[in-house]
Design a protein around this motif. Sequence first.
Motif, PDB file in Angstrom:
ATOM      1  N   GLY A 114     -24.487  -3.719 -45.420  1.00  0.00           N
ATOM      2  CA  GLY A 114     -25.773  -2.907 -44.648  1.00  0.00           C
ATOM      3  C   GLY A 114     -27.023  -3.211 -45.736  1.00  0.00           C
ATOM      4  O   GLY A 114     -28.143  -2.783 -45.136  1.00  0.00           O
ATOM      5  N   ALA A 119     -31.695  -2.997 -40.066  1.00  0.00           N
ATOM      6  CA  ALA A 119     -31.268  -1.892 -39.119  1.00  0.00           C
ATOM      7  C   ALA A 119     -31.255  -2.227 -37.909  1.00  0.00           C
ATOM      8  O   ALA A 119     -30.266  -1.693 -37.323  1.00  0.00           O
ATOM      9  CB  ALA A 119     -32.023  -0.472 -39.536  1.00  0.00           C
ATOM     10  N   ALA A 122     -27.851  -4.047 -37.029  1.00  0.00           N
ATOM     11  CA  ALA A 122     -26.925  -3.497 -37.178  1.00  0.00           C
ATOM     12  C   ALA A 122     -26.626  -2.305 -36.308  1.00  0.00           C
ATOM     13  O   ALA A 122     -25.487  -2.017 -35.686  1.00  0.00           O
ATOM     14  CB  ALA A 122     -27.060  -2.631 -38.570  1.00  0.00           C
ATOM     15  N   HIS A 123     -27.770  -1.529 -35.711  1.00  0.00           N
ATOM     16  CA  HIS A 123     -27.568  -0.806 -34.464  1.00  0.00           C
ATOM     17  C   HIS A 123     -27.269  -1.421 -33.170  1.00  0.00           C
ATOM     18  O   HIS A 123     -26.444  -1.052 -32.457  1.00  0.00           O
ATOM     19  CB  HIS A 123     -29.092  -0.018 -34.372  1.00  0.00           C
ATOM     20  CG  HIS A 123     -29.474   0.932 -35.450  1.00  0.00           C
ATOM     21  ND1 HIS A 123     -30.843   1.238 -35.672  1.00  0.00           N
ATOM     22  CD2 HIS A 123     -28.596   1.510 -36.284  1.00  0.00           C
ATOM     23  CE1 HIS A 123     -30.590   2.040 -36.879  1.00  0.00           C
ATOM     24  NE2 HIS A 123     -29.525   2.465 -37.059  1.00  0.00           N
ATOM     25  N   SER A 138     -20.469  -0.372 -43.193  1.00  0.00           N
ATOM     26  CA  SER A 138     -21.115  -1.057 -43.936  1.00  0.00           C
ATOM     27  C   SER A 138     -20.306  -1.131 -45.172  1.00  0.00           C
ATOM     28  O   SER A 138     -20.310   0.042 -46.016  1.00  0.00           O
ATOM     29  CB  SER A 138     -22.596  -0.267 -44.494  1.00  0.00           C
ATOM     30  OG  SER A 138     -23.198  -0.937 -45.470  1.00  0.00           O
ATOM     31  N   GLU A 274     -37.419  -0.113 -38.318  1.00  0.00           N
ATOM     32  CA  GLU A 274     -35.827  -0.340 -38.334  1.00  0.00           C
ATOM     33  C   GLU A 274     -35.733  -1.982 -38.286  1.00  0.00           C
ATOM     34  O   GLU A 274     -34.655  -2.424 -38.898  1.00  0.00           O
ATOM     35  CB  GLU A 274     -35.024  -0.009 -37.177  1.00  0.00           C
ATOM     36  CG  GLU A 274     -35.408  -0.578 -35.746  1.00  0.00           C
ATOM     37  CD  GLU A 274     -34.343   0.017 -34.740  1.00  0.00           C
ATOM     38  OE1 GLU A 274     -33.482   0.873 -35.154  1.00  0.00           O
ATOM     39  OE2 GLU A 274     -34.468  -0.409 -33.682  1.00  0.00           O
ATOM     40  N   TYR A 279     -30.238  -1.588 -43.304  1.00  0.00           N
ATOM     41  CA  TYR A 279     -29.186  -0.660 -42.625  1.00  0.00           C
ATOM     42  C   TYR A 279     -28.808   0.569 -43.558  1.00  0.00           C
ATOM     43  O   TYR A 279     -29.141   1.676 -43.227  1.00  0.00           O
ATOM     44  CB  TYR A 279     -28.116  -1.406 -42.172  1.00  0.00           C
ATOM     45  CG  TYR A 279     -27.027  -0.289 -41.352  1.00  0.00           C
ATOM     46  CD1 TYR A 279     -27.637   0.413 -40.334  1.00  0.00           C
ATOM     47  CD2 TYR A 279     -25.728  -0.321 -41.533  1.00  0.00           C
ATOM     48  CE1 TYR A 279     -26.573   1.390 -39.576  1.00  0.00           C
ATOM     49  CE2 TYR A 279     -25.074   0.491 -41.143  1.00  0.00           C
ATOM     50  CZ  TYR A 279     -25.267   1.468 -39.931  1.00  0.00           C
ATOM     51  OH  TYR A 279     -24.582   2.016 -39.285  1.00  0.00           O
TER      52      TYR A 279
END
Length: 595
Positions: A114, A119, A122-123, A138, A274, A279
């Motif tokens: 992560g 981010a 990852a989302h 992560s 983001e 992340y």
Amino acid sequence: MTTNEKIAALRAAAKAAGADAVLLMTSDPHCSEYLPDYYNALPWFSGFTGENSTLVVTQEGSALWCDGRFYVQADKQLAGTEIACMHAGSAGVPTVAEYLADHVKAGQTLLLDGSCVPANLAHEYTEVLAKNGAVLKSQDVASAIWDASGERPALPDTPCELLTPAQTGATAGERIAMVRAELAKAGATALAVTGLDCVGWLLNLRARDLPCTPLAVAYALVTSQDCTLFVAPGRLSDADAATLAQSGVAIRGYGDLLDAVSKVDAGEVFLVDEKATNYDLYTALSAYKTVAGADPIFALKGVKNEVELKNIRECHIRDGVAVVRFEMDLEKALAEGRELYETDIEKMLQKRRAEQPGYLEDSFSTIAAWGPNAAMMHYHAEGEVNSKIQRRGFLLVDNGGQYDCGTTDITRTYPVGPLTEDERKYYTWVLQSHIDMARAVFLDYCTGFALDTFARGPVWAHKVNYRCGTGHGVGFISGVHEGPQSLRPNNPVVFKPGMTITDEPGIYETDEVGIRIENELECIDLGDNQYGHWLGFTPLTVVPIDTTPVLVDELSRVQIDWLNAFHKHVYETLAPRLNDEEKTWLANKCAPIGR
């Protein structure tokens, strides 16, 4: 270890961690375009050395995604391995998210580091997995394998230094105040600065941690009351540390950012993007009230101040002298019948740039491409990929320099022998596109999207297009690619005076020819009238454009006038720094053309 053995080790590490799949991508904690080798694990594990790629390893198989620049390279480098090559964007090829949806099932877990994944991605992957009843976690399992091999490069730790206000036009304290003012406009009070170029701009910090990009691997944290630089101990001199302290900047270790974030006053409100925040950091910032928005430094550094612009102009003069001398060297070598290869061009350029005061290094790896090689926009000669320059067609040379007063990027396409009629037509159309962009006059609400079409008109008239943007911003003693402005079909950023941009249309006919002509431009104020506030461009690059391939009758009168005025400016600017032989050569290259 072979590639398959490395993939097997990743698979085993995931299983030992109670997971079922691992994702690696070409990214680092700073969401950088160009990574420190320390963070670039994907090439070691996969054998693929291209950019912008993602590797997924499950218990049953593995796949790697690359973009269109690297299809051929990836197919070759992954041949003989278990890794399936995914040509991202091609018909029938699943996206990474679609692949995860098909291969990570209910009750299973996907691991990723992560700290090295933006981010937003990852989302996206979390949401995709959740629909299957799978989860994302992560956890970095790749580093232990890489470290144990003894082949992992060290984290960069080159000496850091501070640029002076005479170079940048502002102290760190003044720039911190600018950022706080922008945060207030966004309803925020704090910002974790992760982009290496943003940290460099904020604190006037430079180093040599990346090839061709004189930045330091570091973070900064700005709150309503404090500013902290996170960098490895011992990298700053006592004098530079004292200068930062005068601007209210404290210094902590590079690895201390998450700890520092956890101890920020609970009343701070963080501005968070983001897409530009890893992340793990995003998760830590989520403990506070946050406001979604871009790091304001991206916009602030995109508009150069008067001191920076003065230095950038000087930088281009130095670079112009170097490139002119290189062009004379090239012509002499061709006239003498010397055997030249594409890799020789980079050395010839570096020799001439190294003669200039304040030269640091190249701003990117030189693209020197003869004939059909130039049809590959990101072609780079090295090793066995190194063509001999034959005495026909064109040689495309795209290169730039880093100096103590700025960063340059220039492309010229040189005839090295007889040309075909098509080659002359293509060259002329590209020149028309370049000129039309450079002489554009536009209202102050125009975006990069709107301006991009100025350049495409002359090639579109012949039902030809180039599958890339027309230009990008350039950093100040920083990355050669810099936003937020660019000339491309999807860029929504409004142009402002002080922005710099490249103007580099081209024509790329596969297996035939590649032609590009590139200057850097400065956006300038052209005043107001009853219709609004007008802007335009003026060239920063001062190197002649070869007119021998031009079909002059194809050019309009205003295009001819622009080209002649540009060449007059080039000669008048460079001549005072050249000897008599060089002046004579340049006068010939800058001679006006006409019908």
